[in-house]
Scaffold this motif. Structure first.
Motif, mmCIF file in Angstrom:
data_model
loop_
_atom_site.group_PDB
_atom_site.id
_atom_site.type_symbol
_atom_site.label_atom_id
_atom_site.label_comp_id
_atom_site.label_asym_id
_atom_site.label_seq_id
_atom_site.Cartn_x
_atom_site.Cartn_y
_atom_site.Cartn_z
ATOM 1 N N ALA A 92 0.799 -1.371 -0.136
ATOM 2 C CA ALA A 92 0.012 -0.069 -0.240
ATOM 3 C C ALA A 92 0.890 1.326 0.031
ATOM 4 C CB ALA A 92 -0.940 0.081 1.149
ATOM 5 N N LEU A 93 2.100 1.205 -0.061
ATOM 6 C CA LEU A 93 2.998 2.300 0.048
ATOM 7 C C LEU A 93 2.799 3.325 -1.100
ATOM 8 C CD1 LEU A 93 6.458 0.866 1.467
ATOM 9 C CD2 LEU A 93 5.194 2.756 2.213
ATOM 10 N N ILE A 94 2.716 4.559 -0.769
ATOM 11 C CA ILE A 94 2.657 5.509 -1.725
ATOM 12 C C ILE A 94 3.818 6.427 -1.662
ATOM 13 C CG2 ILE A 94 1.221 7.515 -2.285
ATOM 14 C CD1 ILE A 94 -1.241 6.229 -1.573
ATOM 15 N N ALA A 95 4.261 6.548 -0.260
ATOM 16 C CA ALA A 95 5.384 7.674 -0.250
ATOM 17 C C ALA A 95 6.769 7.221 0.581
ATOM 18 C CB ALA A 95 4.885 9.141 0.163
ATOM 19 N N ILE A 96 7.909 7.089 0.250
ATOM 20 C CA ILE A 96 8.952 6.755 1.249
ATOM 21 C C ILE A 96 9.882 7.723 1.051
ATOM 22 C CG2 ILE A 96 10.847 4.995 1.375
ATOM 23 C CD1 ILE A 96 9.293 2.772 -0.168
ATOM 24 N N ASP A 97 10.227 8.025 2.366
ATOM 25 C CA ASP A 97 11.083 9.270 2.264
ATOM 26 C C ASP A 97 12.171 9.032 3.439
ATOM 27 O OD1 ASP A 97 12.806 11.638 2.442
ATOM 28 O OD2 ASP A 97 11.114 12.891 2.699
ATOM 29 N N LEU A 98 13.441 8.370 3.012
ATOM 30 C CA LEU A 98 14.562 8.025 3.648
ATOM 31 C C LEU A 98 15.643 9.031 3.748
ATOM 32 C CD1 LEU A 98 14.865 4.261 2.427
ATOM 33 C CD2 LEU A 98 13.046 5.346 4.383
ATOM 34 N N SER A 99 15.610 10.066 3.215
ATOM 35 C CA SER A 99 16.484 11.108 2.866
ATOM 36 C C SER A 99 17.252 11.685 4.221
ATOM 37 C CB SER A 99 16.016 12.189 2.322
ATOM 38 O OG SER A 99 15.062 12.852 3.024
ATOM 39 N N ASN A 100 18.627 11.845 4.139
ATOM 40 C CA ASN A 100 19.514 12.422 5.159
ATOM 41 C C ASN A 100 19.589 11.272 6.226
ATOM 42 O OD1 ASN A 100 20.128 15.332 4.458
ATOM 43 N ND2 ASN A 100 18.057 15.190 3.827
ATOM 44 N N ASN A 101 19.929 10.217 5.861
ATOM 45 C CA ASN A 101 20.352 9.104 7.151
ATOM 46 C C ASN A 101 21.296 8.435 6.439
ATOM 47 O OD1 ASN A 101 18.066 8.460 9.036
ATOM 48 N ND2 ASN A 101 16.759 8.767 7.284
ATOM 49 N N GLN A 102 21.717 7.251 6.968
ATOM 50 C CA GLN A 102 23.010 6.643 6.614
ATOM 51 C C GLN A 102 22.833 5.270 6.121
ATOM 52 O OE1 GLN A 102 25.388 6.661 10.409
ATOM 53 N NE2 GLN A 102 24.627 8.783 10.905
ATOM 54 N N PHE A 103 21.683 4.907 5.461
ATOM 55 C CA PHE A 103 21.421 3.694 4.726
ATOM 56 C C PHE A 103 22.642 3.483 3.584
ATOM 57 C CE2 PHE A 103 17.039 4.980 5.963
ATOM 58 C CZ PHE A 103 16.744 3.956 6.931
ATOM 59 N N SER A 104 22.830 1.917 3.467
ATOM 60 C CA SER A 104 23.742 1.581 2.529
ATOM 61 C C SER A 104 23.381 0.483 1.685
ATOM 62 C CB SER A 104 24.972 1.624 3.450
ATOM 63 O OG SER A 104 24.659 0.407 4.424
ATOM 64 N N GLY A 105 24.222 -0.074 1.052
ATOM 65 C CA GLY A 105 23.690 -1.348 0.162
ATOM 66 C C GLY A 105 23.261 -0.934 -1.068
ATOM 67 N N GLU A 106 22.752 -1.960 -1.678
ATOM 68 C CA GLU A 106 21.953 -1.533 -2.854
ATOM 69 C C GLU A 106 20.314 -1.171 -2.806
ATOM 70 O OE1 GLU A 106 22.501 -4.650 -5.887
ATOM 71 O OE2 GLU A 106 24.634 -4.387 -6.070
ATOM 72 N N ILE A 107 19.782 -0.589 -3.454
ATOM 73 C CA ILE A 107 18.426 -0.384 -3.499
ATOM 74 C C ILE A 107 17.766 -1.570 -4.089
ATOM 75 C CG2 ILE A 107 16.443 1.091 -4.399
ATOM 76 C CD1 ILE A 107 18.384 3.141 -4.929
ATOM 77 N N PRO A 108 16.889 -2.314 -3.210
ATOM 78 C CA PRO A 108 16.218 -3.648 -3.534
ATOM 79 C C PRO A 108 15.646 -3.654 -4.809
ATOM 80 C CG PRO A 108 15.163 -2.634 -1.664
ATOM 81 C CD PRO A 108 16.455 -1.749 -2.021
ATOM 82 N N SER A 109 15.621 -4.522 -5.571
ATOM 83 C CA SER A 109 14.982 -4.580 -6.862
ATOM 84 C C SER A 109 13.445 -4.795 -6.714
ATOM 85 C CB SER A 109 15.505 -5.639 -7.663
ATOM 86 O OG SER A 109 15.198 -7.236 -7.003
#
Length: 984
Positions: free
Chosen positions: A456-473
């Motif tokens: 049901a996700l419409i908006a994802i905002d993960l900006s300005n953090n320290q996430f790493s790795g690949e963006i999952p396909s």
């Protein structure tokens, strides 16, 4: 005495004796009720009047009560979906009538002065209807004990003095009517028997009189949404029986009076949206409180610790004040606590841990305070939560993993804190999550593959953090995803090709990460992508030529490692600075870039060669098609049978044209418009009749268009669905003067033609906004508004199954030769299915500026979403402005802009289109008021289209003189359901 005389006397005596054993109800009562039946209409699904037959006793009529003398004493037809106008002159001839209850219907017309002849009435309910005009003087009805007129559509000056002799009134309910402004009527505080006083939203101004203390029997006092000013009088503390006190949205000032805590029976109190100040200490003894709402005031000091001991408190709204200190640590632990919004204060300390102790809490809203500490582990098990918002605080620690996977939560907002740790795989359980907002934290780790299960996700905002790795396909499995913000992290690896599966994407920002590889060419297929930012990465390769199909307001590819030519279709004027910091890029015409060499242009030349080959192939196919087409003169029989096998015509009206006439007219010179689903052609028949033909392409199972063609300018495709036929057949049954007429459909396996009547004056958008716009006088605008409203009313209420348009806008309101409106492009697959919920439809549809606010976070739309969009059209008609204009400010639309102009009559008048004469501007404001009702933030407070039509007809130019510009609001009962305000 003669024998004849004796016989006559004997006969009269016998009649008199018989009368003692005969029903004594009057035939007049029977006839009056049967006459009433003819004035009213009920839906075919009800059987209200089945028993109302001349052969039945009127005492057996549904809704009718008789006294021992078989006379009509009560007429209760409430909640029966009745329409029509009421003949009060006839009803008041029921001489024994004591109760008249017609509430909760759709009755209209005036309430006439004949009502005063119902002199025996002790109960009168006309509430929740659509009456019009003023309410008459009913002074003779001095037996009344119950008077319900709330939400009945009344206006003008209310006859307050007519209440003076009604000393036995127990219930007085006049709220939600647009009466003329009046000072708080002193006569009301003389009605000392009152138990229930509902005067919300009926234009009362001035102060609450001290005499309010005389009404010691009051259980309910509602004065919300008025113009009441001054302090809350100390005398209100005498109302010891008060169960509910509603003072919402007035201009009250000062502190709570001393002794306010003596209202020991108070369970519901709303003093929100005033100018009240001081602390809340007077409320600490109100331990029966169930709902306390004081948001949007100037309260200061601490939240009383006693609130944590209240055993009934389930709803606490304190946002937008200046409260300090900590929230009571035991808050909600002793009740079935449901809701808290204490946002936008100066609160410190931690989040009380036990507000969901009973497992019934739905919304926790504490954003924009100075809270510290972590998120208590107890909320990881709060499965009832639908909103969890604690952004803009100083919270820290690792977010409990269960928070990410709450099954009913629609919004998780942890932004602008100091949270650490990962988003865990639990997020796969968040089946209702539509918005995930965690920007500006210290979150880290890889984004889990399980995020794809939060469909049901419409908006994802993960900006300005320290996430790493690949963006999952697996992100590509989020079909509803509209906004993806990943900027300012440490993501690496390639951009997944599957991202193009998210066809709803409007905004993508992956700037300032460490992404590598080439930009997927498939992104060029995203149909509604508006903003795309990949700046500050390590991307390489060339800019995909597929971007030519995108219509972007923002494109930023700067500071990468891109090479090759900048495509000519990417205008440097439109995308200034978008390509800077890519030393490998070149261009033949963009300044500040080196000119492309032959090597660097080789790739572009290769594309030109491919394009040339494709053109030659298309020309060959067209040549073959033309040969087949021209053969029909000499081989008609064979060719015609082929055409009959390939095309299926279904007519919905008597046709004056043939299938061939339509097919032969689908050619370039007849093209008049293009849309996302196909092209529109103007067809002029041999008899001079003009038609519009919409050519809709179908797709095969993998979404790619085929190219087989046997007819010039007409490509046939595979995969025509049975659903198409079913929906077209339903839509074809529509017969309304304000809905574009669909003459027929002509379908093949690969594409479909819909043949409509032609509208020579284009769309309302063209008339209002294009460069060649033509002035529309106010009378014409008004007629367009009414006509379009009637078209939508028919779609919502007049069809066997309601049709939800889902894209109401001025460009979909077409105008005929007389400028009469027709609703167009209400499309396919938009009919409420009998086998599914009629409340909503999960769709991806609409146009920016017209989309209802609930669509942004639920993707659920219903008829009320159409009402919102139509309200925007009304604002366009009144102001002459577009829904989106730079002058409104960032992320603002015309609805927001208008809301800032309602402070005074002068400012309201200033937004009316300058081309509308000054003498008509107040008439235009009548329509603007309706528009504001339609664009209410809460769907439940918007009127139905049926009601919109009625209001527009009542606002007919020159029908009334002058207008009162008043605050617009729904009933408080409805608004209290949105007690978290903007935080929802």
């Amino acid at each position: 005495m003669s024998s004849t005389t004796a016989s006559l006397l004997h006969f009269l005596s016998l009649l008199s004796l018989l009368s003692l054993f005969s029903p004594s109800y009057s035939t007049t009562d029977l006839q009056l009720l049967l006459n009433l039946k003819t004035s009213l209409q009920t839906p075919t699904t009800t059987n209200l009047f089945t028993s109302w037959q001349p052969t039945n006793s009127l005492c057996n009529f549904t809704g009718v009560t008789c006294n021992p003398n078989n006379q009509t004493t009560q007429l209760d037809l409430s909640n029966q979906q009745l329409t029509g106008s009421i003949p009060f002159d006839s009803i008041c001839q029921l001489k024994s009538l004591e109760k008249l209850s017609l509430g909760h219907n759709s009755l209209h017309g005036p309430v006439t002065e004949d009502l005063k002849n119902c002199v025996k009435l002790n109960y009168l309910d006309l509430g929740n209807n659509f009456f019009s005009g003023p309410f008459p003087d009913i002074s003779p009805l001095n037996r009344l004990t119950y008077l319900y007129l709330n939400s009945s559509g009344l206006s003008g000056t209310f006859p307050w003095d007519s209440l003076r002799n009604m000393t036995g009134l127990v219930v007085l309910s006049l709220g939600n009517n647009q009466f003329d402004k009046t000072l708080f009527p002193e006569v009301v505080v003389e009605l000392v028997q009152l138990n229930w006083l509902y005067l919300s939203n009926c234009s009362i101004e001035g102060r609450i009189p001290k005499g309010i203390g005389n009404l010691t029997e009051l259980v309910n006092l509602e004065l919300s949404v008025n113009y009441i000013s001054g302090e809350i009088p100390a005398e209100i503390t005498k109302l010891k029986k008060l169960w509910q006190l509603e003072l919402y949205r007035n201009s009250l000032t000062g502190k709570f009076p001393v002794g306010f805590g003596n209202l020991s029976n108070l369970e519901k109190f709303d003093g929100s949206k005033n100018f009240l100040v001081g602390d809340l200490s007077e409320l600490r003894t109100l331990n029966k409180l169930v709902s306390l709402q004081l948001y949007n005031n100037g309260f200061s000091g601490e939240v009383p610790a006693e609130f944590g001991e209240f055993e009934k408190l389930v709803n606490l709204s304190l946002y937008q004040n200046q409260l300090t200190g900590v929230l009571p640590w035991t808050l909600g632990s002793k009740s079935d606590f449901n809701f808290i919004d204490a946002s936008e204060n100066l609160l410190t300390g931690g989040i009380p841990p036990e507000m969901c102790k009973q497992g019934k809490m739905t919304e926790l809203l504490l954003l924009q305070n100075n809270l510290t500490g972590d998120v208590p582990m107890s909320y990881a098990n709060c499965l009832s939560l639908t909103r969890f918002r604690v952004s803009n605080n100083s919270l820290s620690g690792v977010v409990p993993s269960g928070i990410w996977g709450l099954p009913n939560v629609g919004l998780i907002d942890l932004a602008m804190n100091q949270f650490e740790g990962p988003i865990t795989s639990d997020i796969g359980n968040a089946k209702s999550l539509s918005q995930l907002l965690v920007f500006n934290n210290r979150l880290s780790g890889e984004l889990p593959l399980e995020i794809s299960k939060a469909t049901a996700l419409i908006a994802i905002d993960l900006s300005n953090n320290q996430f790493s790795g690949e963006i999952p396909s697996t992100v590509g499995e989020l079909k509803l995803l509209n906004r993806l913000y990943l900027q300012e992290n440490m993501f690496s690896g390639p951009i997944p090709e599957t991202i193009a599966n998210c066809v709803a994407f409007n905004d993508i920002n992956m700037a300032h990460n460490s992404l590598t590889g080439e930009i997927p060419a498939s992104i060029g297929s995203l149909p509604v992508l508006n903003s795309f930012n990949l700046s500050g990465n390590l991307l390489s390769g060339q800019i995909p030529v597929t971007f030519s199909s995108l219509k972007l307001s923002l494109l930023d590819l700067s500071n990468n490692q891109l090479t090759g030519p900048i495509p000519q279709f990417l205008s440097p004027e439109a995308y200034n600075g978008s390509f800077a910091g890519n030393s490998g890029l070149c261009s033949q015409n963009v300044k500040f870039f080196r000119r492309c060499s032959s090597d660097s242009g080789r790739s572009q030349g290769l594309w030109l060669i491919i394009l040339g080959v494709a053109v030659v192939a298309i020309l060959l196919l067209l040549s073959v098609s033309c040969v087949l087409y021209l053969k029909k003169g000499s081989g008609k029989g064979e060719d015609r049978s082929l055409k009959e096998d390939s095309w299926d015509l279904k007519s919905f009206h008597v046709l004056s044209f043939t299938e061939d006439e339509i097919l032969d007219s689908i050619k370039q010179e007849n093209l008049i418009g293009k849309g996302g689903s196909g092209n529109v052609y103007k067809v002029v028949l041999a008899n001079g009749v003009e038609l519009a033909v919409k050519h809709i392409w179908n797709s095969d199972s993998d979404g790619r268009k085929k190219t087989r063609s046997t007819t010039p300018m007409l490509t046939k495709r595979a995969g025509k669905s049975k659903e198409f036929d079913a929906e077209v057949e339903t839509l074809s049954s529509i017969r309304h003067v304000n809905v574009v007429k669909l003459y027929c459909s002509i379908t093949s396996e690969d594409s479909s033609l819909l043949v409509y009547e032609y509208m020579p004056n284009g769309s309302l958008w063209d008339r209002l906004h294009t460069c060649g716009k033509m002035a529309l006088d106010w009378e014409t605008r008004y007629e367009i508004a009414v006509g379009a409203a009637k078209g939508l009313e028919y779609l919502h209420h007049g069809c066997e199954r309601p049709v939800i348009h889902r894209d109401v806008k001025s460009s979909n309101i077409l105008l005929d030769e007389l400028l009469k409106p027709r609703i167009a492009d209400f499309g396919l697959a938009k009919i409420v299915n009998r086998n599914k919920s009629k409340d909503s439809s999960h769709v991806i549809a609409g146009t920016h500026g017209y989309i209802a606010p609930e669509y942004g976070y639920t993707y659920k739309v219903n008829e009320k979403s159409d009402v919102y969009s139509f309200g925007v059209v009304l604002v366009e008609l009144v102001t002459g402005k577009r829904p989106i204009e730079p002058e409104y400010g960032d992320n603002k639309d015309i609805v927001n802009w208008v809301s800032t102009k309602l402070n005074s009559k002068e400012s309201v008048l200033s937004i009316v289109d300058s081309t509308i004469p000054e003498v008509q501007r107040e008439e235009a404001i009548k329509v603007l008021r309706i528009a504001i009702l339609c664009t209410s933030r809460l769907p439940s407070t918007r009127p139905t289209m049926r009601r919109v039509v009625q209001m527009l007809e009542e606002a007919e130019p020159c029908k009334f003189i002058g207008i009162i510009i008043s605050k617009v609001g729904g009933s408080k009962k409805e608004e209290v359901e949105d007690s978290d305000g903007d935080h929802a």
